[in-house]
Design an enzyme around this catalytic site. Structure first.
Site, short mmCIF file in Angstrom:
data_model
loop_
_atom_site.label_atom_id
_atom_site.label_comp_id
_atom_site.label_asym_id
_atom_site.label_seq_id
_atom_site.Cartn_x
_atom_site.Cartn_y
_atom_site.Cartn_z
CE1 TYR A 76 1.16 -0.12 4.36
CE2 TYR A 76 0.19 1.78 4.45
CZ TYR A 76 1.01 1.05 4.96
OH TYR A 76 1.69 1.16 6.35
NE ARG A 84 -5.58 -19.31 4.69
CZ ARG A 84 -4.72 -20.14 5.10
NH1 ARG A 84 -4.85 -21.37 4.85
NH2 ARG A 84 -3.78 -19.65 5.90
CE LYS A 128 3.25 3.21 3.26
NZ LYS A 128 3.50 3.21 4.74
CD GLU A 133 10.37 2.09 10.30
OE1 GLU A 133 9.91 2.73 9.45
OE2 GLU A 133 10.21 0.56 9.88
CG LEU A 182 8.40 2.45 4.60
CD1 LEU A 182 8.33 1.35 3.75
CD2 LEU A 182 7.05 3.27 4.70
#
Ligand code: PDD
Length: 284
Positions: A33, A100, A147, A180, A205
Site C-alpha cells: 500500500y 486459499r 510497505k 523506526e 521503511l
C-alpha cells in the site's frame, strides 16, 4: 457528500465497496500500500511514493495492474470524485483473488483498491509543543523496507502508545537500537549538533518524508549522519523528531517519560518543519 472508492476499475460508493473473502490481501496480508498526502489540491511527493510502490511490488514479485500514467489518472479521478483538497489518498494492491493456498496462484491478477478522504494535518499545537513517544520491542519481520499491509506489530505498538497517552511508539531492536516508529521514521540531534537518522535498509521503511527531509537538511548544510542510533543516545539527545506523510516533521519532547533536551521543541526540528511546510506549499 458520500465518499467514492475505486475497486479494480469500478467506482463505487465507499460503503458499498467490497473485496472478495478470497483476496490474498485479506487472507495472507499478501498486499502492499501507499498513503499520499493531498495539500491544497496537490499530491505531495507522488512520484517518490509511486517509485516506492513499484519497489514493493517488485520485491514481492507482484505485477503492477497498470502503467504509472494510468495509475495517476485513476488517482486524479478518485481525488476528484471525493472532492479532496486536503487529505490523503490510499492505494492498496493485493496479489490476487484465489482459493486459499500459500504459494502464488498460477493466474495472479493484481487487485487495486483506492480511496481518498479529507483530513486535516495534525494539530498545530502538537507541532508547537511536541509529542510523546514510548518504546516497544522490535518484533517485526526482516523486510520492513517493503510497505506491506502486514502491520500487526505496528498496530499493537501504536495501541500501546495510545494507551500510554503517547503519539507514537518507537521500535527498539535487541541491540538497543531504535529502528523506526510504528508509522513514522525516527530522528535525533545529538549534543554536538549532528542530525542522525537510520539509513535505508531492510530494517525500516524508507519514508518519503524522510527522503524529503534528508534533502532539506543537506540543502540547509546541516551535519546529517545516516546511521543507526541507540535508545540511550535518543534519551541523551538534544532534540528528537519523527517524520511521516501525515505527521510531516513532528517534534518529540518526551521518550518513555524522560524529557528530550530541555523538553521543548529544538531549533533543528523547528527549522526542518518550517522548510518542509514551505517546500510543499510551493511545489508538489
Ligand atoms: N506510514 N515507517 C513506517 C513503518 C510507516 O508505516 C510509515 C508511513 C513511515 C513514514 O513513511 P512516509 O514518510 O512515506 O509516510 C515510516 C503511513 C503514513 C501509514 O501507514 O499510514
Amino acid at each position: 457528500m458520500s465518499r467514492v472508492a475505486h475497486v479494480n476499475g469500478t467506482y463505487l460508493p465507499h460503503r458499498h465497496a467490497r473485496v472478495s473473502i478470497d483476496d490474498r490481501g485479506y487472507q495472507f496480508a499478501d498486499a502492499v500500500y501507499e498513503v499520499i498526502a493531498i495539500r491544497g489540491d496537490r499530491l505531495i511527493d507522488a512520484e517518490r511514493h509511486l517509485d516506492r510502490l513499484d519497489r514493493s511490488l517488485r520485491e514481492l514479485r507482484m505485477a503492477s495492474p497498470m502503467s504509472r500514467v494510468a495509475l495517476r489518472a485513476v488517482m486524479d479521478e478518485v481525488i476528484r470524485r471525493n472532492m479532496v483538497s486536503d487529505g490523503i489518498i490510499y492505494l492498496q494492491l493485493s496479489r490476487a483473488v484465489a482459493p486459499r493456498d500459500h504459494p502464488f496462484p498460477a493466474k495472479a491478477r493484481t487487485q487495486l483498491v483506492m480511496t481518498a478522504r479529507r483530513s486535516r494535518p495534525e494539530p498545530e499545537a502538537w507541532a508547537r509543543e511536541g509529542v510523546r513517544v514510548i518504546t516497544q520491542p522490535e518484533i517485526r519481520w526482516a523486510r520492513c523496507d517493503i510497505k506491506s499491509t502486514a502491520l500487526l506489530p505496528n498496530v499493537l505498538a501504536k495501541q500501546m502508545a495510545r494507551e500510554s497517552g503517547a503519539f507514537e511508539a518507537w521500535f527498539v531492536d535487541r541491540d538497543g537500537m531504535v529502528t523506526e516508529g510504528s508509522s513514522t521514521n525516527a530522528w535525533i540531534v545529538d549534543e554536538s549538533g549532528q542530525l542522525i537518522t537510520r539509513p535505508p535498509s531492510d530494517a525500516i521503511l524508507n519514508g518519503v518524508t524522510r527522503q524529503a527531509v534528508v534533502d532539506l537538511a543537506r540543502g540547509e548544510q546541516l551535519r546529517l549522519v545516516e546511521r543507526p542510533f541507540s535508545l540511550d543516545e535518543a534519551r541523551a539527545a538534544r532534540e528528537a523528531f519523527l517524520t511521516s506523510t501525515t505527521a510531516n516533521v513532528m517534534p518529540v519532547t518526551m521518550i518513555d517519560g524522560h524529557k528530550v533536551g530541555q523538553g521543548g521543541v529544538g531549533e533543528f526540528t523547528r527549522k526542518l518543519r518550517q522548510r518542509y511546510v514551505e517546500a510543499n506549499a510551493v511545489s508538489a
